[in-house]
Design an enzyme around this catalytic site. Structure first.
Site, mmCIF file in Angstrom:
data_model
loop_
_atom_site.group_PDB
_atom_site.id
_atom_site.type_symbol
_atom_site.label_atom_id
_atom_site.label_comp_id
_atom_site.label_asym_id
_atom_site.label_seq_id
_atom_site.Cartn_x
_atom_site.Cartn_y
_atom_site.Cartn_z
ATOM 1 N N ASP A 41 1.186 39.839 32.497
ATOM 2 C CA ASP A 41 2.430 39.989 33.416
ATOM 3 C C ASP A 41 1.742 39.586 34.710
ATOM 4 O O ASP A 41 0.954 40.349 35.263
ATOM 5 C CB ASP A 41 3.166 41.315 33.308
ATOM 6 C CG ASP A 41 4.241 41.332 32.319
ATOM 7 O OD1 ASP A 41 3.856 40.482 31.217
ATOM 8 O OD2 ASP A 41 5.070 42.132 32.390
ATOM 9 N N CYS A 66 11.749 41.400 36.252
ATOM 10 C CA CYS A 66 12.271 42.775 36.291
ATOM 11 C C CYS A 66 11.624 43.658 37.198
ATOM 12 O O CYS A 66 10.547 43.441 37.698
ATOM 13 C CB CYS A 66 11.743 43.573 34.885
ATOM 14 S SG CYS A 66 12.661 42.589 33.404
ATOM 15 N N TYR A 98 6.103 46.591 18.873
ATOM 16 C CA TYR A 98 5.052 46.972 19.865
ATOM 17 C C TYR A 98 5.301 48.594 20.828
ATOM 18 O O TYR A 98 4.323 48.891 21.442
ATOM 19 C CB TYR A 98 5.158 46.120 21.151
ATOM 20 C CG TYR A 98 6.434 45.756 21.722
ATOM 21 C CD1 TYR A 98 6.662 46.749 22.878
ATOM 22 C CD2 TYR A 98 7.548 44.982 21.489
ATOM 23 C CE1 TYR A 98 7.855 46.523 23.986
ATOM 24 C CE2 TYR A 98 8.605 44.957 22.063
ATOM 25 C CZ TYR A 98 8.922 45.553 23.290
ATOM 26 O OH TYR A 98 10.036 45.609 23.979
ATOM 27 N N ASN A 109 22.613 43.819 41.444
ATOM 28 C CA ASN A 109 22.308 42.884 42.523
ATOM 29 C C ASN A 109 22.581 44.031 43.886
ATOM 30 O O ASN A 109 23.299 44.734 43.944
ATOM 31 C CB ASN A 109 23.504 41.776 42.763
ATOM 32 C CG ASN A 109 23.222 40.730 41.715
ATOM 33 O OD1 ASN A 109 22.357 40.520 41.180
ATOM 34 N ND2 ASN A 109 24.496 40.145 41.289
ATOM 35 N N HIS A 150 21.542 40.485 38.595
ATOM 36 C CA HIS A 150 20.512 39.511 38.263
ATOM 37 C C HIS A 150 19.065 39.980 38.080
ATOM 38 O O HIS A 150 18.337 39.329 38.081
ATOM 39 C CB HIS A 150 20.523 38.388 39.007
ATOM 40 C CG HIS A 150 21.976 37.476 38.716
ATOM 41 N ND1 HIS A 150 23.074 37.772 39.466
ATOM 42 C CD2 HIS A 150 22.304 36.409 37.938
ATOM 43 C CE1 HIS A 150 24.144 36.936 38.894
ATOM 44 N NE2 HIS A 150 23.657 36.258 37.918
ATOM 45 N N GLU A 188 6.580 38.284 32.838
ATOM 46 C CA GLU A 188 5.478 38.008 31.775
ATOM 47 C C GLU A 188 4.893 36.213 31.818
ATOM 48 O O GLU A 188 6.014 35.465 32.148
ATOM 49 C CB GLU A 188 6.190 37.853 30.225
ATOM 50 C CG GLU A 188 6.642 39.160 29.860
ATOM 51 C CD GLU A 188 8.175 39.250 30.282
ATOM 52 O OE1 GLU A 188 8.723 40.504 29.739
ATOM 53 O OE2 GLU A 188 8.839 38.762 31.108
#
Length: 225
Positions: A41, A66, A98, A109, A150, A188
């Site tokens: 990441d 994120c 995982y 937002n 978002h 990622e």
């Protein structure tokens, strides 16, 4: 590779380089583990995210942008785990290959954004999250942010690396050690050729080209757990 080039490369890898970058508000590359997600990441201290940083994450990383918050901050903001509040059969019991559970919480937002998706809007939401996370008792989360939005929020495990070894916990632990707000942005790194996770060797090369430290999750665990 010359000796000087090798020394420069070594100086831009590992926990010390990652901590130095975080203290300066700069990004790092964190690879969790080959036997976990096996992903690298691009990780920023949330307070250092600019519109240009969001552009880089969109174009160079390509994953989901994120913002991870410490468990204490998430509690102060009354943020649930998303799986616990979705009233739909898709949120029923399911196994992750995982990990034991996802760290996803709400999407938000900042209330001063327009659509919330532009690089300027997302940078504003993220930096305001960092500001609020630095003094959670003083923040009125519902007054400052709206959902849905978002920016995807993640909740770190209560005891960080003692509980879970995801990018969420690795990033928040790094922020704490660097005396940064307990809020980090993770995205990622994906491979444009295969669409899969970018291999660690390619992520390390990207870091060398762009002067971004690369660190293995195991190194962070060994130093900070």
């Amino acid at each position: 590779m010359s000796r000087s080039d090798k020394m420069h490369t070594e100086s831009r890898t590992g926990v010390d380089a990652a901590l130095a970058a975080f203290r300066d508000g700069e990004p790092v590359l964190i690879h969790d583990a080959a036997d976990r997600e096996g992903e690298t990441d691009l990780v920023y201290p949330a307070s250092g995210v600019t519109p240009e940083a969001v552009t880089r994450m969109r174009n160079d990383a390509g994953g989901l942008i994120c913002t991870a918050l410490s468990n204490e901050v998430a509690d102060a903001f009354d943020l649930p785990f998303l799986q616990d509040v979705i009233d739909h059969p898709v949120a029923g019991d399911h196994d992750l290959d995982y990990d034991e559970r996802s760290s996803f919480s709400l999407t938000v937002n900042h209330r001063d954004t327009f659509t919330g998706i532009t690089d300027d809007d997302r940078a504003l939401t993220i930096t305001e999250l960092a500001r609020a996370a630095s003094e959670p008792a003083e923040a009125d989360f519902a007054e400052e942010f709206r959902a849905p939005g978002h920016v995807h929020l993640l909740r770190a495990a209560p005891d960080l690396l003692a509980d879970r070894l995801g990018h969420t916990e690795l990033g928040v632990a790094l922020a704490a050690a660097a005396n940064q707000s307990p809020a980090v942005v993770v995205c990622e790194m994906l491979d444009d050729e295969t669409g899969a996770a970018l291999p660690p060797s390619a992520a390390r090369s990207y870091g060398e080209r762009n002067d971004i430290p690369y660190v293995e999750g195991s190194e962070i665990i060994d130093r900070l757990q």
